[in-house]
Design an enzyme around this catalytic site. Structure first.
Site, short mmCIF file in Angstrom:
data_model
loop_
_atom_site.label_atom_id
_atom_site.label_comp_id
_atom_site.label_asym_id
_atom_site.label_seq_id
_atom_site.Cartn_x
_atom_site.Cartn_y
_atom_site.Cartn_z
CE1 TYR A 89 -3.92 3.21 1.29
CE2 TYR A 89 -1.97 4.02 2.63
CZ TYR A 89 -3.28 4.04 1.79
OH TYR A 89 -4.15 5.24 1.70
CD GLU A 149 -6.28 4.74 -1.10
OE1 GLU A 149 -7.27 4.50 -1.33
OE2 GLU A 149 -5.65 4.89 0.42
#
Ligand code: GDP
Ligand code: MN
Length: 395
Positions: A119, A205
């Site tokens: 992530y 993101e």
């Protein structure tokens, strides 16, 4: 403003970030069969484009497609079929709520064999006024869940400068990557920082950032939010706005220079001034109810605005009662009162309405409300007005 994954990836690709080749489709899939030949595969990945995450684990309403909004397909002749099963249908994910979102755009991408999922995100940390990177080896899955259960698995890195950044070497062992991959990560970080500042992003993101079978990083998913206050500097990015993703009520209010944000409660609020609007929402919560919206009529509130405000609030079926809270400064309360009375008559407005005036011509305004014989309630005291509107919402 949010943009779609495929739009975000187009930007990231221009900055030289490792993105797979793909093709996007809006409503019409006619070219898919031909264009699929330009994409390496199998597999191909068919990705629903909506402004919400969790697509992979989501499900479609009213479609034979029972495998979610992101699918890895190995047979070429299945790609069109799966894409058609998504296009025009409603996808429900953890982030859309039960109501779901209609898929109007599809992105088809070359597949990638995933070795590991990470992530990575960039955002502005308001506490330190710095750009911060969040990175974790626990990627792919729900990052909110990781944050809640294993916060130590997410590493926060603040950047003092955004040019020629070098990541702390400890990160290599923390993420369990080799030197070559660490070098790649440094390059990716620098390129992402450069994207972030040049488009005035508020968040980028990447979930997941993956290591493929060849041991190189690839950005498999990308979500970009742009800073609305800086959008005027980027006319080309403004064009990426997908109006089908915006709340129609919010769009309509924006066209009339009003600031409207829909919320989930039952009490409609019509206020002039953002600060007073906040205070009004707070006091409603204090009495145990939730506001249905934030609505700032603006400093130059007039009858037309009031009508527009009523129409906007009226189109929200959750609203049970309404509090109008006006502070007369430049605008006169009696003028607003006349606007309210005319609007109620014109729209045949039936919901219980509490009006509170303070400031310029407040008492004249009150008289207009009280003499209207429309059953409108005028209360001077802020607390009493809020209490009353909460009470009326329950009747
Ligand atoms: P999200 O569910 O909305 O976050 O959509 P993602 O784009 O992140 O896709 C969900 C998941 O699908 C990813 O976490 C991956 O595990 C998987 N996925 C996406 N693209 C590919 C791909 O090219 N190959 C493979 N094998 N899996 C993929
Ligand atoms: Mn994702």
């Amino acid at each position: 403003m949010n943009i779609h994954e495929y739009q975000a990836k187009e930007i990231l690709k221009k900055f030289g970030l490792p993105i797979l080749n793909g093709k996007s489709y809006e409503k019409n899939l006619d070219l898919l069969e031909i264009e699929l030949n330009d994409l390496k595969g199998p597999p191909w990945v068919v990705k629903s484009q909506i402004h919400a995450g969790g697509r992979g684990a989501g499900y479609f309403k009213n479609s034979f497609n029972d495998k979610g909004g992101v699918q890895v397909i190995f047979e070429k002749d299945q790609v069109n079929k799966i894409a058609s099963s998504m296009m025009g249908n409603v996808l429900v994910t953890k982030q859309t709520g039960e109501i779901g979102k209609t898929v109007n755009r599809i992105f088809i991408e070359e597949g990638c064999e995933i070795e590991r999922e990470f992530y990575l995100s960039l955002l502005v940390d308001r506490n330190t006024s710095k750009i911060m990177m969040m990175i974790s080896a626990a990627g792919g899955m729900d990052i909110e869940e990781v944050a809640a259960t294993n916060p130590e698995k997410i590493i926060n890195i603040h950047f003092n400068d955004i040019k020629n950044v070098t990541l702390d070497h400890n990160l290599q062992s923390t993420l369990e990557i080799n030197q070559h991959q660490f070098d790649e990560l440094n390059t990716i970080t620098n390129k992402l920082l450069s994207v972030f500042s040049s488009i005035d992003a508020s968040t980028i993101e990447i979930n997941p950032l993956v290591l493929n079978k060849q041991g190189s990083f690839v950005l498999l998913d990308a979500k970009i939010s742009l800073d609305d206050n800086a959008l005027f500097r980027h006319p080309n990015l403004q064009e990426l706005k997908d109006l089908t993703e915006e709340d129609p009520l919010e769009l309509q209010a924006a066209e009339h220079d009003m600031n409207y944000v829909k919320l989930d409660g039952s009490i409609g609020c019509m206020v002039n001034g953002a600060g007073l609007a906040m205070a009004t929402m707070d006091i409603i919560k204090q009495f145990g109810e939730e506001p249905a919206n934030f609505l700032d009529l603006g400093g130059t509130a007039n009858k037309d605005r009031v009508i527009m405000g009523f129409k906007t609030i009226q189109s929200d079926p959750n609203v049970k009662s309404i509090l109008i809270n006006i502070f007369g400064g430049i605008i006169h309360c009696d003028m607003i009162a006349n606007g309210i009375v005319e609007a109620v008559k014109e729209l045949n407005f039936k919901l219980p309405l509490v009006v509170r005036f303070q400031g310029t011509n407040a008492s004249q305004g009150r008289d207009v409300i009280n003499n209207s014989s429309l059953g409108l309630i005028s209360i001077d005291d802020f607390t009493e007005a809020a209490k009353k509107v909460v009470e009326l919402s329950k009747e």
